[in-house]
Scaffold this active site. Structure first.
Site, PDB file in Angstrom:
ATOM      1  N   ASP A   1       0.314  -2.092   4.508  1.00 50.18           N
ATOM      2  CA  ASP A   1       1.557  -1.322   4.682  1.00 50.18           C
ATOM      3  C   ASP A   1       2.731  -2.259   4.990  1.00 50.18           C
ATOM      4  OD1 ASP A   1      -0.065   0.894   4.441  1.00 50.18           O
ATOM      5  OD2 ASP A   1       0.126   1.557   6.523  1.00 50.18           O
TER       6      ASP A   1
ATOM      7  N   ASP B   1      -0.969   6.214  -5.683  1.00 52.70           N
ATOM      8  CA  ASP B   1      -2.056   7.202  -5.745  1.00 52.70           C
ATOM      9  C   ASP B   1      -1.690   8.255  -6.783  1.00 52.70           C
ATOM     10  OD1 ASP B   1      -3.782   6.315  -3.504  1.00 52.70           O
ATOM     11  OD2 ASP B   1      -1.993   6.713  -2.318  1.00 52.70           O
TER      12      ASP B   1
ATOM     13  N   LYS C   1      -6.784   9.166  -7.626  1.00 56.17           N
ATOM     14  CA  LYS C   1      -7.157   9.851  -6.395  1.00 56.17           C
ATOM     15  C   LYS C   1      -7.861  11.160  -6.731  1.00 56.17           C
ATOM     16  CE  LYS C   1      -6.204   8.699  -2.601  1.00 56.17           C
ATOM     17  NZ  LYS C   1      -7.141   7.808  -1.875  1.00 56.17           N
TER      18      LYS C   1
ATOM     19  N   HIS D   1      -0.606  10.882  -2.111  1.00 58.03           N
ATOM     20  CA  HIS D   1      -1.916  10.502  -1.563  1.00 58.03           C
ATOM     21  C   HIS D   1      -2.815  11.699  -1.264  1.00 58.03           C
ATOM     22  CE1 HIS D   1      -4.813   9.533   1.647  1.00 58.03           C
ATOM     23  NE2 HIS D   1      -4.961   8.403   0.968  1.00 58.03           N
TER      24      HIS D   1
ATOM     25  N   GLU E   1      -4.350   3.772  -8.231  1.00 60.43           N
ATOM     26  CA  GLU E   1      -5.567   4.437  -7.729  1.00 60.43           C
ATOM     27  C   GLU E   1      -5.651   5.844  -8.294  1.00 60.43           C
ATOM     28  OE1 GLU E   1      -6.282   4.764  -3.453  1.00 60.43           O
ATOM     29  OE2 GLU E   1      -7.913   6.187  -3.861  1.00 60.43           O
TER      30      GLU E   1
ATOM     31  N   HIS F   1       0.829  -1.213   0.000  1.00 60.02           N
ATOM     32  CA  HIS F   1       0.000   0.000   0.000  1.00 60.02           C
ATOM     33  C   HIS F   1       0.861   1.260   0.000  1.00 60.02           C
ATOM     34  CE1 HIS F   1      -2.572   2.918   2.445  1.00 60.02           C
ATOM     35  NE2 HIS F   1      -3.267   2.722   1.338  1.00 60.02           N
ATOM     36  N   ARG F   2       0.751   2.032  -1.055  1.00 60.67           N
ATOM     37  CA  ARG F   2       1.606   3.225  -1.268  1.00 60.67           C
ATOM     38  C   ARG F   2       3.080   2.809  -1.259  1.00 60.67           C
ATOM     39  NH1 ARG F   2      -1.392   7.216   3.218  1.00 60.67           N
ATOM     40  NH2 ARG F   2      -3.497   6.427   2.836  1.00 60.67           N
TER      41      ARG F   2
ATOM     42  N   GLU G   1       0.830  -0.411  -4.736  1.00 57.76           N
ATOM     43  CA  GLU G   1      -0.329   0.470  -4.931  1.00 57.76           C
ATOM     44  C   GLU G   1       0.174   1.904  -4.988  1.00 57.76           C
ATOM     45  OE1 GLU G   1      -3.981   2.783  -3.207  1.00 57.76           O
ATOM     46  OE2 GLU G   1      -1.946   2.649  -2.411  1.00 57.76           O
TER      47      GLU G   1
HETATM   48  O1  G3P Z   1      -5.807   0.759  -2.208  1.00 60.84           O
HETATM   49  C1  G3P Z   1      -6.844   1.254  -1.449  1.00 60.84           C
HETATM   50  C2  G3P Z   1      -6.443   2.303  -0.471  1.00 60.84           C
HETATM   51  O2  G3P Z   1      -5.241   2.884  -0.850  1.00 60.84           O
HETATM   52  C3  G3P Z   1      -7.491   3.327  -0.360  1.00 60.84           C
HETATM   53  O3  G3P Z   1      -7.275   4.229   0.674  1.00 60.84           O
HETATM   54  O4  G3P Z   1      -6.748   6.469   1.496  1.00 60.84           O
HETATM   55  O5  G3P Z   1      -4.971   4.747   1.404  1.00 60.84           O
HETATM   56  O6  G3P Z   1      -5.805   5.764  -0.683  1.00 60.84           O
HETATM   57  P1  G3P Z   1      -6.142   5.343   0.702  1.00 60.84           P
HETATM   58 CA    CA Z   2      -4.507   4.568  -2.231  1.00 56.33          CA
END
Ligand code: G3P
Ligand code: CA
Length: 284
Positions: free
Chosen positions: A271, A73, A147, A86, A145, A44-45, A71
């Site tokens: 994470d 953003d 955003k 993000h 993603e 994640h990120r 992942e």
């Molecule tokens: O991959 C989904 C997740 O990243 C969505 O929430 O706020 O971390 O972008 P956020």
């Molecule tokens: Ca995200």
């Protein structure tokens, strides 16, 4: 001989007591190793518990930790360049201030996106979308993603163009998925990129999602990716029943990952890639 047998017996007991499980979560989940091996591991990120989120350092860390996907953003600068960050401002994760959409690419690239996390990462920059595609295509899957696309009217088209320019839109051999909380943007993106899997992100307000809504999502989306706190065994079954997969976000502890394993999800957005067993990539 009796003494030898006594020592042997004590050694056996001790070895059993201190045996380390092959997998950290082996004894805590009810699913088999084989099932864990199918679990898609999404950093994640990037591996954002270990390096500043949405930086090249975090993405390289995700690869190093054998995630299946990183992942990212995506947002857009004032001069309409796609960048990876993000928040809709640079305030939290850089040494600058202001809205991403009010800053030019040159201004964005001058910012330090690493020091807030640790001095070890001083000088990390906000990456461009194209830089991430070029650096990681073929090395790891990329869960893109979009955003806040409502803030950036041309973002959906620009993302599609960047993928098409690289010949990354025809098949999914390069393991690309596009997702957003903005579901209209996913409908449009699927029209532009029909061969690329798309995902619908669902926050807490979607806890009561109906079968009719899931069926409607399934007309253009391949994934229903919800907040982990609304996931139940029934929801997993209902998502699968309409032909979509489910990869909840955002696991930040081994306990959370284990709960998701047991619920039978298809992947985990985390994470901490080390909480999800390292395994061969699941095909789309
Ligand atoms: O991959 C989904 C997740 O990243 C969505 O929430 O706020 O971390 O972008 P956020
Ligand atoms: Ca995200």
């Amino acid at each position: 001989m009796k003494r030898f047998l006594t020592i042997f017996f004590i050694m056996s007991i001790l070895m059993t007591s201190f045996a380390v499980p092959a997998f950290a979560n082996e004894e805590e989940t009810t699913i088999s190793k084989q099932e864990q091996q199918k679990m898609v591991n999404v950093a994640h990120r990037g591996a954002s518990a270990h390096a500043p989120e949405n930086t090249m350092a975090a993405f390289h860390k995700g690869v190093e930790m054998k995630s299946d996907y990183i992942e990212i953003d995506v947002q857009m600068t004032a001069d309409e360049e796609l960048v990876i960050i993000h928040d809709t401002t640079v305030n939290r994760t850089t040494n600058g201030t202001g809205a991403v959409g009010d800053l030019t690419l040159e201004e964005i690239r001058a910012l330090d996106a690493g020091s807030w996390f640790s001095e070890e990462f001083a000088g990390e920059k906000i990456p461009t979308f194209e830089e991430v595609l070029d650096a990681f295509r073929g090395k790891v899957g990329i869960l893109i993603e979009l955003k806040s696309p409502e803030l950036y009217p041309s973002m959906v088209e620009k993302v599609a163009d960047a993928l098409k320019e690289r010949n990354m839109a025809h098949t999914n051999n390069e393991k690309i998925i596009i997702q957003s909380f903005n579901h209209e943007s996913m409908e449009l993106s699927k029209e532009l990129l029909p061969e690329i899997p798309h995902g619908v992100l669902a926050g807490l307000t979607w806890a009561g999602v109906t079968d009719e809504q899931l069926e409607a999502f399934a007309t253009y989306a391949d994934y229903f990716n919800p907040n982990q706190n609304i996931v139940t065994p029934e929801l997993v079954d209902r998502v699968h029943a309409v032909g979509m997969e489910i990869m909840p976000y955002t696991s930040r502890s081994q306990e959370q990952a284990n709960r998701l394993f047991d619920l039978g999800v298809d992947g985990i957005i985390t994470d901490y890639p080390e909480h999800v067993y390292h395994h061969p990539v699941k095909n789309n």
